[in-house]
Design an enzyme around this catalytic site. Sequence first.
Site, PDB file in Angstrom:
ATOM      1  N   LYS A 195       0.864  -1.175   0.000  1.00 52.01           N
ATOM      2  CA  LYS A 195       0.000   0.000   0.000  1.00 52.01           C
ATOM      3  C   LYS A 195       0.901   1.225   0.000  1.00 52.01           C
ATOM      4  O   LYS A 195       1.732   1.401   0.896  1.00 52.01           O
ATOM      5  CB  LYS A 195      -0.886  -0.017   1.245  1.00 52.01           C
ATOM      6  N   LYS A 248      -2.319  -1.522  -3.783  1.00 47.58           N
ATOM      7  CA  LYS A 248      -3.162  -0.330  -3.714  1.00 47.58           C
ATOM      8  C   LYS A 248      -2.337   0.946  -3.723  1.00 47.58           C
ATOM      9  O   LYS A 248      -1.320   0.977  -3.032  1.00 47.58           O
ATOM     10  CB  LYS A 248      -3.943  -0.433  -2.398  1.00 47.58           C
TER      11      LYS A 248
HETATM   12  C1  PBG Z   1      -7.350   3.112   5.671  1.00 42.31           C
HETATM   13  C2  PBG Z   1      -7.691   2.975   4.260  1.00 42.31           C
HETATM   14  C3  PBG Z   1      -7.536   3.952   3.278  1.00 42.31           C
HETATM   15  C4  PBG Z   1      -8.109   3.433   2.123  1.00 42.31           C
HETATM   16  C5  PBG Z   1      -8.556   2.154   2.411  1.00 42.31           C
HETATM   17  N1  PBG Z   1      -8.257   1.875   3.747  1.00 42.31           N
HETATM   18  C6  PBG Z   1      -7.035   5.330   3.361  1.00 42.31           C
HETATM   19  C7  PBG Z   1      -5.701   5.609   3.855  1.00 42.31           C
HETATM   20  O1  PBG Z   1      -4.822   4.758   3.989  1.00 42.31           O
HETATM   21  O2  PBG Z   1      -5.515   6.799   4.160  1.00 42.31           O
HETATM   22  C8  PBG Z   1      -8.236   4.157   0.830  1.00 42.31           C
HETATM   23  C9  PBG Z   1      -9.292   3.673  -0.075  1.00 42.31           C
HETATM   24  C10 PBG Z   1      -9.640   4.600  -1.162  1.00 42.31           C
HETATM   25  O3  PBG Z   1      -9.021   5.667  -1.361  1.00 42.31           O
HETATM   26  O4  PBG Z   1     -10.591   4.282  -1.878  1.00 42.31           O
HETATM   27  N2  PBG Z   1      -6.643   2.188   6.269  1.00 42.31           N
END
Ligand code: PBG
Length: 329
Positions: A195, A248
């Site tokens: 991520k 992601k």
């Molecule tokens: C939080 C989380 C995030 C997303 C999914 N889980 C945001 C972040 O890490 O700030 C983002 C999902 C999206 O932007 O659609 N753990």
Amino acid sequence: MTFPSIRPRRLRLNPVLRKMVRENALSTNDLVYPMFISEGKNKKDGIPSMPGIYRQTIDHALNEIEEVIKLGIPAICLFGIPDGKDPEASSAFDQDGVIQVALTEIKKNFSEILVITDTCLCEYMNHGHCGIVMKNQVINDPSVELLAKVALSQARAGADIVAPSDMLDGRVEAIRWVLDNEGFEHIPIMSYAVKYASAFYGPFREAAQSAPAFGDRNSYQMDSANSREAIKEISLDVAEGADILMIKPALAYLDIVSKAKELTDIPVAAYNVSGEYAMIKAASDKGWIDERKIVTETLISIKRAGADIIFTYFAKEAARWIKEENGTL
Ligand code: PBG
């Protein structure tokens, strides 16, 4: 001999033949629809940067889940928006917490939908970080202990898959250990192995009210310039027992999706995140692009890169188009 002797266009001239030689196809079985569940009853708020997506209480969400099931989408992913946030994220592992109650309600009403839970702390922390903060730092090991507690409470409430999205070290192993010891050895872990610290999460943070109150997430989420480090994260999560890997965001990181698919023998998921959704929605709203064509091209490119599962806010639209096209896009 005439020139040229090799003509790739021969396979592109006839639309039937084009279909026969297509290398990839998108079906509803590939889709996961993410949903934002807020605490309480009878509330449904639009999210300005994500037209068509709502923050809603479980009573409203049940109606949408019925629609999702009718469209043939096999799975949803739940994000909780609790009323109370604190420095221990205590509502994240409360058996009466927003996600735990939602899970109970969903399982009471539907048997056919697979429910994935976002296992993270940021939506439940008053400072919006994905772990416990001490001296302005997210501290790893106590946060991981807390995440395992959250995963367990979600499994107890009926989650079919837990999906840790925090990017702290060792959390897959810790969650696996706790789930196994509490009789949930059959529950898979879908780990957000890679991520990235990404500006593409902007609209999500607005939706979940989870933007960090100070600093950023660069001390735990990955630097977008790195791909060898992604291999390290993927290998670690596989070794720790992840059942499915997640990459992601999706579009700016398709090279990483492709690497994950080549390097491992477990399924790979990709998250077509909120900013990717917002950009397409905004441009198509202005009439600058053709939404259906752009979304179809986008989703098939994620498939082509190697994703077996795609999380997307476009899941419902895509499912409708797939139906219209007789099964695949
Ligand atoms: C939080 C989380 C995030 C997303 C999914 N889980 C945001 C972040 O890490 O700030 C983002 C999902 C999206 O932007 O659609 N753990």
